[in-house]
Design a protein around this motif. Structure first.
Motif, mmCIF file in Angstrom:
data_model
loop_
_atom_site.group_PDB
_atom_site.id
_atom_site.type_symbol
_atom_site.label_atom_id
_atom_site.label_comp_id
_atom_site.label_asym_id
_atom_site.label_seq_id
_atom_site.Cartn_x
_atom_site.Cartn_y
_atom_site.Cartn_z
ATOM 1 N N GLN A 229 0.794 -1.088 -0.067
ATOM 2 C CA GLN A 229 -0.254 0.077 -0.028
ATOM 3 C C GLN A 229 0.965 1.266 0.061
ATOM 4 O O GLN A 229 1.820 1.246 0.728
ATOM 5 C CB GLN A 229 -0.781 -0.027 1.168
ATOM 6 C CG GLN A 229 -1.718 1.253 1.337
ATOM 7 C CD GLN A 229 -2.813 1.385 0.599
ATOM 8 O OE1 GLN A 229 -3.611 0.507 0.434
ATOM 9 N NE2 GLN A 229 -3.208 2.448 -0.085
ATOM 10 N N ALA A 230 0.851 2.220 -0.916
ATOM 11 C CA ALA A 230 1.476 3.318 -1.009
ATOM 12 C C ALA A 230 0.944 4.340 0.042
ATOM 13 O O ALA A 230 -0.119 4.204 0.761
ATOM 14 C CB ALA A 230 1.172 3.955 -2.327
ATOM 15 N N PRO A 231 1.617 5.430 0.436
ATOM 16 C CA PRO A 231 1.186 6.383 1.482
ATOM 17 C C PRO A 231 -0.113 7.151 1.018
ATOM 18 O O PRO A 231 -0.327 7.093 -0.101
ATOM 19 C CB PRO A 231 2.431 7.409 1.607
ATOM 20 C CG PRO A 231 3.638 6.525 0.974
ATOM 21 C CD PRO A 231 2.885 5.644 -0.104
ATOM 22 N N ALA A 232 -0.999 6.895 2.051
ATOM 23 C CA ALA A 232 -2.500 7.573 1.806
ATOM 24 C C ALA A 232 -2.970 8.284 2.922
ATOM 25 O O ALA A 232 -2.498 7.997 4.133
ATOM 26 C CB ALA A 232 -3.041 6.229 1.302
ATOM 27 N N ALA A 247 -21.002 6.780 -0.107
ATOM 28 C CA ALA A 247 -21.349 8.284 0.420
ATOM 29 C C ALA A 247 -20.164 8.931 -0.808
ATOM 30 O O ALA A 247 -19.253 8.585 -1.356
ATOM 31 C CB ALA A 247 -20.736 8.688 1.605
ATOM 32 N N ALA A 248 -20.918 9.992 -1.259
ATOM 33 C CA ALA A 248 -20.185 10.844 -2.227
ATOM 34 C C ALA A 248 -18.995 11.731 -1.452
ATOM 35 O O ALA A 248 -19.459 12.412 -0.637
ATOM 36 C CB ALA A 248 -20.967 11.818 -3.158
ATOM 37 N N VAL A 249 -17.713 11.588 -1.914
ATOM 38 C CA VAL A 249 -16.502 12.003 -1.278
ATOM 39 C C VAL A 249 -15.806 12.761 -2.401
ATOM 40 O O VAL A 249 -15.786 12.431 -3.461
ATOM 41 C CB VAL A 249 -15.933 11.324 -0.166
ATOM 42 C CG1 VAL A 249 -16.696 10.636 0.688
ATOM 43 C CG2 VAL A 249 -15.140 10.221 -0.984
ATOM 44 N N ALA A 250 -14.936 13.933 -1.929
ATOM 45 C CA ALA A 250 -13.922 14.294 -3.017
ATOM 46 C C ALA A 250 -12.566 14.497 -2.333
ATOM 47 O O ALA A 250 -12.323 14.105 -1.028
ATOM 48 C CB ALA A 250 -14.466 15.732 -3.075
ATOM 49 N N PRO A 251 -11.514 14.581 -3.027
ATOM 50 C CA PRO A 251 -11.628 14.973 -4.461
ATOM 51 C C PRO A 251 -11.707 13.554 -5.288
ATOM 52 O O PRO A 251 -11.927 12.436 -4.735
ATOM 53 C CB PRO A 251 -10.150 15.367 -4.742
ATOM 54 C CG PRO A 251 -9.218 14.787 -3.771
ATOM 55 C CD PRO A 251 -10.252 14.834 -2.587
ATOM 56 N N ALA A 252 -11.743 13.498 -6.605
ATOM 57 C CA ALA A 252 -11.911 12.519 -7.339
ATOM 58 C C ALA A 252 -11.173 10.962 -6.970
ATOM 59 O O ALA A 252 -11.620 10.194 -7.209
ATOM 60 C CB ALA A 252 -11.900 12.883 -8.817
ATOM 61 N N GLU A 253 -10.044 11.521 -6.696
ATOM 62 C CA GLU A 253 -9.030 10.123 -6.526
ATOM 63 C C GLU A 253 -9.324 9.454 -5.069
ATOM 64 O O GLU A 253 -8.882 8.469 -5.066
ATOM 65 C CB GLU A 253 -7.534 10.661 -6.440
ATOM 66 C CG GLU A 253 -7.125 11.429 -7.626
ATOM 67 C CD GLU A 253 -7.209 12.743 -7.633
ATOM 68 O OE1 GLU A 253 -6.718 13.604 -8.759
ATOM 69 O OE2 GLU A 253 -8.090 13.369 -6.911
ATOM 70 N N ALA A 254 -10.240 10.104 -4.269
ATOM 71 C CA ALA A 254 -10.573 9.223 -3.170
ATOM 72 C C ALA A 254 -11.639 8.139 -3.642
ATOM 73 O O ALA A 254 -12.224 8.249 -4.683
ATOM 74 C CB ALA A 254 -11.426 10.188 -2.197
ATOM 75 N N GLU A 262 -12.612 1.864 4.947
ATOM 76 C CA GLU A 262 -12.386 3.335 5.298
ATOM 77 C C GLU A 262 -12.161 4.030 3.599
ATOM 78 O O GLU A 262 -11.848 3.020 2.539
ATOM 79 C CB GLU A 262 -11.230 3.705 6.086
ATOM 80 C CG GLU A 262 -9.975 2.973 5.789
ATOM 81 C CD GLU A 262 -9.012 2.930 6.592
ATOM 82 O OE1 GLU A 262 -9.179 3.127 7.991
ATOM 83 O OE2 GLU A 262 -7.967 2.621 6.360
ATOM 84 N N PHE A 263 -12.490 5.216 3.721
ATOM 85 C CA PHE A 263 -11.967 5.832 2.472
ATOM 86 C C PHE A 263 -10.557 6.170 2.385
ATOM 87 O O PHE A 263 -9.835 6.431 3.585
ATOM 88 C CB PHE A 263 -12.754 7.150 2.267
ATOM 89 C CG PHE A 263 -14.349 7.259 2.013
ATOM 90 C CD1 PHE A 263 -14.709 6.781 0.591
ATOM 91 C CD2 PHE A 263 -15.135 7.036 3.211
ATOM 92 C CE1 PHE A 263 -15.871 6.896 0.663
ATOM 93 C CE2 PHE A 263 -16.474 7.072 2.866
ATOM 94 C CZ PHE A 263 -17.074 6.901 1.630
ATOM 95 N N ILE A 264 -9.922 6.090 1.197
ATOM 96 C CA ILE A 264 -8.499 6.355 1.105
ATOM 97 C C ILE A 264 -8.397 7.185 0.002
ATOM 98 O O ILE A 264 -9.208 7.535 -0.893
ATOM 99 C CB ILE A 264 -7.772 4.942 0.546
ATOM 100 C CG1 ILE A 264 -8.037 3.978 1.710
ATOM 101 C CG2 ILE A 264 -6.416 4.991 0.041
ATOM 102 C CD1 ILE A 264 -7.108 4.179 2.744
ATOM 103 N N LEU A 265 -7.313 8.120 0.089
ATOM 104 C CA LEU A 265 -7.130 9.052 -0.837
ATOM 105 C C LEU A 265 -5.253 9.178 -0.966
ATOM 106 O O LEU A 265 -4.547 9.177 0.116
ATOM 107 C CB LEU A 265 -7.349 10.632 -0.426
ATOM 108 C CG LEU A 265 -6.865 11.779 -1.270
ATOM 109 C CD1 LEU A 265 -7.448 11.560 -2.452
ATOM 110 C CD2 LEU A 265 -7.136 13.034 -0.591
ATOM 111 N N PRO A 266 -4.699 8.717 -2.121
ATOM 112 C CA PRO A 266 -3.339 8.515 -2.121
ATOM 113 C C PRO A 266 -2.744 9.892 -2.075
ATOM 114 O O PRO A 266 -3.145 10.994 -2.184
ATOM 115 C CB PRO A 266 -3.293 7.992 -3.456
ATOM 116 C CG PRO A 266 -4.438 7.594 -4.056
ATOM 117 C CD PRO A 266 -5.499 8.096 -3.254
#
Length: 316
Positions: A229-232, A247-254, A262-266
């Protein structure tokens, strides 16, 4: 700010180079954190054992020890663990490749030499490999430049997380690094009790987990990753209300990670964004809003405008 300019403040973190150093640093941090754990009265949700980001690295803050207090700080600029005692004493342990057993022995000798000897639990927490520190003779890698880049990233994350923290009137944790999971995190609370947590974290007593999740939470954090897993950045809530995972979350990469729950954002998506602060900020806000709205939090009574220097929060 152009993406190429971001490297001046948001350093590139290559997973293949980062992980060997982070794994070593996590084991060292567990030793240091367990020293604090052994001396500090329990504070709700384990906040008494965490590390904080400093201008040079990561620090325990003051640790009580009888008539004196002491502090332990990973100084990534000087490349040492600095131990300072309130009576003026100081010792340094070099941060360099080698066995965890050697680092543990040097720390214990330094503490004893300063008159603040401690006995700690010798088994790493929340790690699949749980070799006791004095028995861990495996040669561990450590690159000081990689460690400095990781710390420079923490400085940026700490700043954005703390701005996010100012927009909440309810109970909210400090921005702090938990050396068990090795994540820098900030947590908001609804004020309501939560169902008993099932526990089940590796090499961590369920009683600790259940105390940490005794009340409803919405958490966000930064995790440096592992070999798979890369840093996130992550965002989760407990208990998770129905619909949180869609659920709708942002930004698009999430994205939602079903395996992690859980939600992840690189990190790379934030680092290379036109405005990294804004990209991370919208992730924090939208994931919290999803947890709070779906969980029925009383948001009007819990939130406020973002804090500004020299401006008291408006009341009335």
């Amino acid at each position: 700010m152009a993406p190429d300019d971001n490297a001046l403040t948001w350093p590139e973190l290559q997973p293949s180079a980062l992980w060997p150093t982070v794994e070593t640093l996590q084991l060292w941090a567990q030793i240091v954190g367990k020293v604090r754990l052994s001396q500090t009265p329990w504070l709700n949700h384990g906040w008494h054992v965490t590390l904080g980001v400093t201008a040079r690295g990561l620090s325990t803050g003051l640790i009580p020890h009888g008539a004196v207090d002491f502090e332990m700080e990973f100084d990534f600029i000087a490349g040492t663990l600095v131990i300072r005692v309130s009576d003026g004493g100081e010792r340094r342990v070099a941060l360099k490749p080698g066995a965890v057993a050697d680092f543990y022995a040097q720390v214990m000798v330094a503490l004893a030499g300063l008159g603040v000897a401690c006995r700690i639990d010798l088994t790493p927490d929340e790690m699949a490999e749980a070799t006791p520190f004095p028995e861990d003779r495996r040669h561990r890698l450590y690159d000081p430049e990689v460690a400095r880049d990781y710390w420079r990233a923490l400085v940026q994350v700490d700043r954005v997380f703390n701005r996010f923290r100012t927009r909440f009137l309810g109970k909210c944790s400090p921005v702090q690094l938990f050396w068990g999971g090795f994540d820098l995190a900030v947590t908001r609370f609804s004020g309501r009790r939560a169902p008993l947590h099932p526990g089940g974290f590796p090499n961590l007593p369920d009683a600790v987990t259940r105390e940490a999740y005794s009340h409803e939470v919405s958490s966000a954090g930064f995790w440096p990753g592992d070999p798979g897993q890369a840093p996130a950045f992550y965002a989760d809530t407990y208990p998770a209300p129905p619909g949180f995972d869609t659920a709708a979350v942002a930004p698009a990469e999430a994205r939602w990670d079903a395996a992690l729950g859980e939600f992840i954002l690189p990190y790379e998506a934030v680092r290379t964004a036109a405005d990294p602060d804004a990209a991370l900020g919208v992730f924090l806000e939208t994931t919290y809003a999803a947890a709070a709205d779906l969980g029925g939090w009383g948001r009007a009574a819990l939130e406020c405008e973002e804090g500004r220097p020299r401006h008291p929060r408006r009341v009335g």
